[in-house]
Design a protein around this motif. Structure first.
Motif, PDB file in Angstrom:
ATOM      1  N   VAL A   1      11.387  22.343   4.588  1.00 14.61           N
ATOM      2  CA  VAL A   1      10.667  22.336   2.945  1.00 14.61           C
ATOM      3  C   VAL A   1       9.451  21.723   2.830  1.00 14.61           C
ATOM      4  O   VAL A   1       9.183  20.161   3.353  1.00 14.61           O
ATOM      5  N   ARG A   2       8.648  22.104   2.454  1.00 10.96           N
ATOM      6  CA  ARG A   2       7.026  21.831   2.309  1.00 10.96           C
ATOM      7  C   ARG A   2       6.984  22.203   1.445  1.00 10.96           C
ATOM      8  O   ARG A   2       6.571  23.102   0.806  1.00 10.96           O
ATOM      9  N   ILE A   3       6.086  21.248   0.375  1.00  7.40           N
ATOM     10  CA  ILE A   3       6.110  21.192  -1.339  1.00  7.40           C
ATOM     11  C   ILE A   3       4.681  20.024  -1.541  1.00  7.40           C
ATOM     12  O   ILE A   3       4.625  19.096  -0.752  1.00  7.40           O
ATOM     13  N   VAL A   4       3.712  21.267  -1.418  1.00  7.25           N
ATOM     14  CA  VAL A   4       2.489  20.141  -1.745  1.00  7.25           C
ATOM     15  C   VAL A   4       1.575  20.173  -3.114  1.00  7.25           C
ATOM     16  O   VAL A   4       1.889  21.389  -4.014  1.00  7.25           O
ATOM     17  N   LYS A   5       1.483  19.197  -3.413  1.00  5.67           N
ATOM     18  CA  LYS A   5       1.306  18.943  -4.846  1.00  5.67           C
ATOM     19  C   LYS A   5      -0.707  18.740  -5.202  1.00  5.67           C
ATOM     20  O   LYS A   5      -1.055  18.509  -4.890  1.00  5.67           O
ATOM     21  N   MET A   6      -1.445  19.783  -5.567  1.00 13.12           N
ATOM     22  CA  MET A   6      -2.216  19.775  -5.593  1.00 13.12           C
ATOM     23  C   MET A   6      -2.455  20.060  -7.318  1.00 13.12           C
ATOM     24  O   MET A   6      -2.708  20.684  -8.278  1.00 13.12           O
TER      25      MET A   6
ATOM     26  N   TYR B   1       8.668  27.422   3.177  1.00 14.71           N
ATOM     27  CA  TYR B   1       9.959  26.840   4.551  1.00 14.71           C
ATOM     28  C   TYR B   1       8.785  27.710   5.981  1.00 14.71           C
ATOM     29  O   TYR B   1       8.445  27.799   6.247  1.00 14.71           O
ATOM     30  N   TRP B   2       9.611  25.779   6.749  1.00 13.89           N
ATOM     31  CA  TRP B   2       8.736  26.400   8.073  1.00 13.89           C
ATOM     32  C   TRP B   2      10.510  25.531   8.940  1.00 13.89           C
ATOM     33  O   TRP B   2      11.571  24.909   8.605  1.00 13.89           O
ATOM     34  N   ASP B   3       9.932  26.882  10.152  1.00 17.60           N
ATOM     35  CA  ASP B   3      11.798  26.659  11.126  1.00 17.60           C
ATOM     36  C   ASP B   3      11.698  25.552  11.639  1.00 17.60           C
ATOM     37  O   ASP B   3      12.059  24.735  11.767  1.00 17.60           O
ATOM     38  N   THR B   4      10.602  24.833  11.966  1.00 19.06           N
ATOM     39  CA  THR B   4       9.923  23.703  12.786  1.00 19.06           C
ATOM     40  C   THR B   4       8.622  23.093  12.187  1.00 19.06           C
ATOM     41  O   THR B   4       7.977  22.926  11.316  1.00 19.06           O
ATOM     42  N   GLU B   5       9.070  21.172  12.432  1.00 15.95           N
ATOM     43  CA  GLU B   5       7.911  20.578  12.338  1.00 15.95           C
ATOM     44  C   GLU B   5       6.370  21.147  13.102  1.00 15.95           C
ATOM     45  O   GLU B   5       5.118  20.867  12.427  1.00 15.95           O
ATOM     46  N   GLU B   6       7.062  21.380  13.708  1.00 18.91           N
ATOM     47  CA  GLU B   6       5.920  22.016  14.913  1.00 18.91           C
ATOM     48  C   GLU B   6       5.210  22.890  14.684  1.00 18.91           C
ATOM     49  O   GLU B   6       4.150  23.385  14.833  1.00 18.91           O
ATOM     50  N   ASP B   7       6.162  23.948  13.938  1.00 20.36           N
ATOM     51  CA  ASP B   7       4.912  25.030  13.791  1.00 20.36           C
ATOM     52  C   ASP B   7       4.695  24.722  11.636  1.00 20.36           C
ATOM     53  O   ASP B   7       3.414  25.147  11.999  1.00 20.36           O
ATOM     54  N   LEU B   8       4.632  24.434  10.953  1.00 18.09           N
ATOM     55  CA  LEU B   8       3.815  23.560  10.147  1.00 18.09           C
ATOM     56  C   LEU B   8       2.372  23.144  11.118  1.00 18.09           C
ATOM     57  O   LEU B   8       1.024  23.068  10.531  1.00 18.09           O
ATOM     58  N   GLU B   9       2.343  21.293  12.151  1.00 11.78           N
ATOM     59  CA  GLU B   9       1.728  21.496  12.610  1.00 11.78           C
ATOM     60  C   GLU B   9       0.388  22.422  13.050  1.00 11.78           C
ATOM     61  O   GLU B   9       0.050  21.794  13.369  1.00 11.78           O
ATOM     62  N   ASN B  10       0.828  22.594  13.724  1.00 13.33           N
ATOM     63  CA  ASN B  10       0.646  24.181  14.611  1.00 13.33           C
ATOM     64  C   ASN B  10       0.064  24.883  13.206  1.00 13.33           C
ATOM     65  O   ASN B  10      -1.500  25.502  13.758  1.00 13.33           O
TER      66      ASN B  10
ATOM     67  N   SER C   1       7.592  16.257   3.071  1.00 14.09           N
ATOM     68  CA  SER C   1       8.268  17.728   3.512  1.00 14.09           C
ATOM     69  C   SER C   1       9.813  17.128   3.847  1.00 14.09           C
ATOM     70  O   SER C   1      10.286  15.993   4.012  1.00 14.09           O
ATOM     71  N   VAL C   2      10.454  17.944   3.388  1.00 18.76           N
ATOM     72  CA  VAL C   2      11.797  17.929   3.258  1.00 18.76           C
ATOM     73  C   VAL C   2      13.278  18.620   3.725  1.00 18.76           C
ATOM     74  O   VAL C   2      13.112  19.608   3.542  1.00 18.76           O
TER      75      VAL C   2
END
Length: 98
Positions: free
Chosen positions: A3-8, A55-64, A90-91
């Motif tokens: 899971v990726r959480i972004v606070k803005m 939600y992301w499958d992999t850290e590589e997907d998020l980085e891409n 990223s949790v």
């Protein structure tokens, strides 16, 4: 999956512009390879604070995604609206109850 959480935090007068742009790009973000889920939240006590939760499958997907033209467009637009530095986590999800 993780899971990726972004606070803005935004200047109040910039929130409508952010929401309008998010409406235009949310489906593209959600359809990025490896993205499985996307939500946007607004703090109940401080409406200037918004969070994305994805939600992301992999850290590589998020980085891409973060290296993509879409992210560059979204982030270039969004960061001009902030009133404070964004925070991101990223949790790993440990437990889900439904």
């Amino acid at each position: 999956m993780f899971v990726r959480i972004v606070k803005m935090s935004f200047h109040l007068e910039n929130i409508p512009a952010f929401l309008e742009n998010f409406e235009l790009v949310k489906t593209h973000i959600r359809n990025a390879p490896g993205n499985r889920f996307l939500e946007l939240y607004q703090d109940k006590n401080n409406p200037q604070i918004l969070f994305t939760y994805s939600y992301w499958d992999t850290e590589e997907d998020l980085e891409n995604y973060r290296k993509s033209a879409l992210f560059d467009e979204v982030w270039t637009f969004t960061k001009k609206l902030f009133n404070d530095k964004p925070e991101a986590w990223s949790v790993d999800k440990l437990v889900t109850l439904e």
